[in-house]
Design an enzyme around this catalytic site. Structure first.
Site: not given
Ligand code: ACM
Length: 521
Positions: A332
């Site tokens: 992310e």
């Molecule tokens: C995640 O759940 N951002 C690895």
């Protein structure tokens, strides 16, 4: 009573009224052979045999590999049985024998367990095999063997010959100690719980936007500032000193578990950016963050100090982590442009190698490297991922954590008070009903390293919260990681899972009593 009379009476009891049959059942050894999670590879019942652990029993070793596993077993059984259960280096007399010379079919983590009238004989060729055997033996004993105070026996083990080994080498659990901080004692409690299901990797998510949780001696403000708060705004010394971390790693190792520390970069870094102005492109510290949004933070990719920071962290953490793996996050990174993300990983991945470790990362990172020794951890909600499939084709082994299957923080159903639902509602049957070796397109059985169940803690604040979300889905993940693919069947698994309830009650685990599972009273 004569033998003949006894036999006649037994026949009468079996043929007789429900009440009498119930009485025989109560006197008989527990039917725990049908209750093992994970399911062993081979199990041969020996109904003519029952072993009873008695006050004079000894835990007998003939291999140093079994020392820690034997100590673990003794630590569990001494309080509940009230027996001395001395550990001896001679194999003689009644008790539990841990020895070498297992069938090569058991492999590097498997074991044989044979119940005879006077001994339970465990054979394994490695410490891991002995740890795994000990966890099976715990489940063969009555649930009250798990109690912390003295209970009434008898301590019977049903006759059986077991030959067992795992489907996958890597069976993991992750705890996010960044969104909410958990004390060393709380972490140890969870380590104890995962060990009971033959989980052999413990992934600690040690940094995120909301908190930096491990002392880094060359960057002391990381914990002084970045470790001072968490989601919701509680304040305090919410971090582990290096000594506390080393103690946690040793505690896990004494249960057969390798710790994998994670420092999430280049995103999820607000706590570091709040601690040091120089980690920001504008040279200004960020405010501490106690909310639950993601994707807003990034290290400054074009500043040299960023790589000094990353190297210092990797060097210090590698030095106090005996296991071979470091997890660098990489998920992310929504505030890091793609080209910058590539630049960053080109610098960061070799640093993990430089300090002698192998990289694990959330699967996004794997598009930046051709290094087949790195381990992508798939956490997506789809069954296709081009980059992960390409990596598998090159030879990378994938760690499977599909969020809509095995994220322990997803709500079970719409009424679950804790947890999130961005990946969906994940009831127990959903968490079981997928095949790690045939789930992601282009990632076949031989491309899979194993299964990890992550527990993110945006909404999780206490050990009770952890346990409600992890039980029963953590044992489901353990089953998927250990049991052979051929035994995968919900109708047969659900009663085995339900049979764990009395044990969890004794252990004080407040599990989610899913209506999908026939819970044993
Ligand atoms: C995640 O759940 N951002 C690895």
């Amino acid at each position: 009573m004569t033998t003949k009379l006894k036999a006649a009476l037994a026949a009468l009891l079996i043929a007789g009224s429900g009440a009498l049959v119930t009485e025989t059942a109560a006197a008989a050894p527990a039917t725990t052979l049908q209750e093992l999670v994970p399911q062993p590879a081979q199990l041969q019942p020996r109904p003519e045999i029952t072993f009873t652990l008695t006050a004079t029993a000894k835990i007998q070793l003939s291999t140093p590999d079994a020392r820690q596993p034997a100590e673990l077993l003794a630590g569990i059984l001494r309080p509940s049985t009230g027996y001395a259960l001395p550990i001896t280096d001679t194999v003689q007399g009644d008790g539990i024998v841990l020895t070498s010379g297992a069938d090569p079919k058991t492999g590097p983590e498997g074991y044989q367990l044979d119940v005879t009238p006077k001994q339970v004989v465990i054979r394994a060729n490695t410490p891991a095999g002995h740890f795994n055997a000990v966890q099976t033996l715990r489940q063969l004993l009555p649930a009250k063997a798990e109690a912390k105070t003295k209970q009434q026996g008898p301590w019977q083990v049903p006759g059986a010959s077991i030959l067992d080994h795992p489907r996958y080498h890597h069976r993991g659990a992750m705890l996010d100690v960044s969104r909410h901080f958990f004390t060393p004692d709380q972490v140890k409690r969870y380590i104890d719980q995962i060990a009971a299901f033959k989980i052999n990797y413990f992934h600690l998510h040690l940094s995120d936007d909301q908190g930096w949780r491990l002392e880094i001696k060359s960057w002391p403000e990381l914990t002084k500032i970045g470790g001072s708060t968490e989601v919701g705004g509680r304040t305090g010394k919410l971090f582990y000193t290096q000594d506390q971390y080393k103690d946690l790693v040793a505690y896990a190792a004494a249960r057969g578990i390798t710790t994998i520390p994670e420092f999430d970069v280049p995103g999820h870094t607000n706590a570091a950016q709040a601690s040091y102005a120089e980690l920001n492109c504008d040279g200004k510290k960020r405010p501490l963050y106690t909310g639950t949004e993601v994707g807003f933070s990034s290290l400054c990719i074009n500043k040299e100090i960023t790589y000094k920071f990353v190297e210092d962290v990797i060097r210090e953490v590698a030095a106090i982590t005996p296991g071979p793996y470091l997890h660098i996050g990489g998920d992310e990174a929504l505030s890091t442009p793609d080209a910058d993300y590539q630049t960053f990983m080109n610098r960061a991945l070799p640093l993990v190698k430089k300090y002698g470790k192998t990289t694990v990362g959330w699967h996004e990172f794997v598009k930046t490297t051709k290094d087949t020794s790195t381990i992508p951890q798939f956490w997506g909600t789809t069954t296709t991922d081009e980059n992960v499939a390409a990596a598998a084709k090159r030879g990378n082994k994938v760690l499977m954590s599909p969020a809509n299957r095995i994220y322990l923080d997803m709500k079970y159903d719409k009424n679950t008070k804790l947890g999130l639902d961005w990946a969906g509602l994940v009831e127990v049957k959903d968490s079981y009903s997928w095949n790690p070796g045939a789930y992601l397109k282009g990632v076949a059985e031989q491309n899979v390293r194993g299964v990890e169940a992550p527990l993110w803690t945006e909404t999780i604040k206490t050990s009770q919260d952890i346990e409600y979300m992890a039980f029963p889905r953590l044992p489901v993940a353990a089953e998927l990681g250990w049991a052979q693919a051929s035994v995968h069947n919900w109708d047969r698994f659900a009663p085995r899972l339900g049979a764990q309830a009395p044990r969890w009650k004794v252990q004080g685990i407040g599990f989610y009593a899913s209506p999908q599972v026939p819970w044993k009273k």
